[in-house]
Design an enzyme around this catalytic site. Structure first.
Site, short mmCIF file in Angstrom:
data_model
loop_
_atom_site.label_atom_id
_atom_site.label_comp_id
_atom_site.label_asym_id
_atom_site.label_seq_id
_atom_site.Cartn_x
_atom_site.Cartn_y
_atom_site.Cartn_z
N GLY A 66 -9.06 9.77 5.22
CA GLY A 66 -10.10 9.48 4.23
C GLY A 66 -11.48 9.99 4.63
CE1 TYR A 67 -15.33 9.45 0.49
CE2 TYR A 67 -13.68 7.71 0.56
CZ TYR A 67 -14.46 8.59 -0.16
OH TYR A 67 -14.36 8.62 -1.53
CG ASP A 68 -11.54 7.63 9.40
OD1 ASP A 68 -12.27 6.71 8.99
OD2 ASP A 68 -10.37 7.45 9.77
CE LYS A 105 -10.59 3.91 10.66
NZ LYS A 105 -9.86 4.62 9.63
CB THR A 110 -0.95 0.03 1.21
OG1 THR A 110 -1.70 1.25 1.18
CG2 THR A 110 -0.22 -0.04 2.53
CG ASN A 139 -3.75 5.27 2.87
OD1 ASN A 139 -3.31 5.76 3.90
ND2 ASN A 139 -4.99 5.45 2.45
CG ASP A 193 -9.15 -2.03 -3.20
OD1 ASP A 193 -8.46 -1.00 -3.26
OD2 ASP A 193 -10.18 -2.17 -3.88
NE ARG A 218 -7.25 -0.57 6.58
CZ ARG A 218 -8.00 0.50 6.36
NH1 ARG A 218 -8.31 1.32 7.33
NH2 ARG A 218 -8.40 0.77 5.13
P1 ITT Z 1 -3.51 1.87 -1.68
O1 ITT Z 1 -4.31 1.51 -2.90
O2 ITT Z 1 -2.12 2.25 -1.99
O3 ITT Z 1 -3.59 0.84 -0.58
P2 ITT Z 1 -5.52 3.97 -1.35
O4 ITT Z 1 -5.65 5.13 -0.39
O5 ITT Z 1 -5.61 4.28 -2.82
O6 ITT Z 1 -4.15 3.21 -1.00
P3 ITT Z 1 -7.80 2.22 -1.65
O7 ITT Z 1 -7.51 2.03 -3.11
O8 ITT Z 1 -8.13 1.02 -0.82
O9 ITT Z 1 -6.59 2.92 -0.91
O10 ITT Z 1 -8.95 3.31 -1.54
C1 ITT Z 1 -9.70 3.41 -0.42
C2 ITT Z 1 -10.37 4.76 -0.35
O11 ITT Z 1 -11.24 4.70 0.77
C3 ITT Z 1 -9.41 5.91 -0.10
O12 ITT Z 1 -9.95 7.13 -0.55
C4 ITT Z 1 -9.30 5.91 1.42
O13 ITT Z 1 -9.00 7.19 1.94
C5 ITT Z 1 -10.72 5.47 1.83
N1 ITT Z 1 -10.62 4.65 3.03
C6 ITT Z 1 -10.17 3.36 3.14
N2 ITT Z 1 -10.16 2.96 4.39
C7 ITT Z 1 -10.61 4.00 5.12
C8 ITT Z 1 -10.81 4.21 6.50
O14 ITT Z 1 -10.51 3.27 7.39
N3 ITT Z 1 -11.28 5.39 6.90
C9 ITT Z 1 -11.57 6.36 6.01
N4 ITT Z 1 -11.40 6.26 4.69
C10 ITT Z 1 -10.92 5.08 4.24
#
Ligand code: ITT
Length: 197
Positions: A153-155, A175, A14, A16, A74, A181
């Protein structure tokens, strides 16, 4: 039943950094994780039709680079009144978190039904062609405006079921106990303890 050797690294596929922090916090006592820059600089296309397909693509891609056990995540936010959107397109819903949140709130408007779920699919690839899937879900609803500063993210707009505050207000301890997760990683933990060597 052998506990996994903590000296053996699992590569986290990842880019992220927030996910990395959460994953280490939830399961870092059991295994060591590595996130080599080499793999993180490569943009792995997410063109699958499900979280599992996308996660598998990330895991297998990075496994091929390193030949080491690899864990990919993902995840996405599925909103009932938007027919599951943004779902697997959660990362591509806008250019940054602010834009993604604004778009979601705009599309949802003042809808009465604000039910939603965070979902995640982890794929653990431990040998070429051999992998396991661990999924997790956290249900809740979408708030009317962003609240809180914790998490990512959407937290700030997701209120988990049974709570009155968003993930971003509740903070990491809560969380990481109840999130999608956390639920998936508890299954992964069990697998590592009981099945993997
Ligand atoms: P990788 O693909 O490199 O792992 P990414 O951020 O692109 O990183 P994803 O493709 O899984 O990750 O996209 C998930 C989206 O949903 C992304 O916009 C995240 O910010 C959001 N997201 C995933 N898990 C979250 C969480 O626990 N809380 C808030 N937002 C989340």
């Amino acid at each position: 039943m052998k506990k996994k050797d903590k000296s053996q690294h699992i590569i986290l596929a990842t880019r992220n950094k927030n996910k990395v922090v959460e994953i280490k916090k939830i399961i870092g006592d059991l295994v060591s994780f590595a996130t080599p820059d080499r793999s993180l600089q490569i943009d792995i296309p997410e063109c699958g039709r499900s979280l599992v397909e996308n996660s598998y693509a990330k895991a297998i891609f990075v496994y091929r680079l390193h030949g080491l056990p690899t864990l990919a995540d993902d995840s996405g936010l599925f909103v009932d009144a938007l027919e599951g959107e943004p779902g697997i397109y959660s990362a591509r819903y806008g250019r940054n978190d602010e834009e993604r949140i604004a778009r979601l709130l705009h599309n949802l408007g003042d809808a009465h039904d604000r039910r939603a779920a965070f979902r995640v699919a982890f794929v653990y690839c431990y040998e070429y062609g051999k992998y396991e899937v661990f999924e997790g879900e956290c249900t809740g609803e979408i708030g009317h405006e962003p609240k809180g500063v914790s998490g990512f993210g959407y937290d700030p707009i997701f209120i988990p079921r049974g709570y009155k505050k968003t993930f971003a207000q509740l903070g990491p301890a809560t969380k990481n106990r109840i999130s999608h997760r956390a639920r998936a990683l508890r299954k992964f933990r069990k697998y590592l303890l009981e099945v993997a060597r």
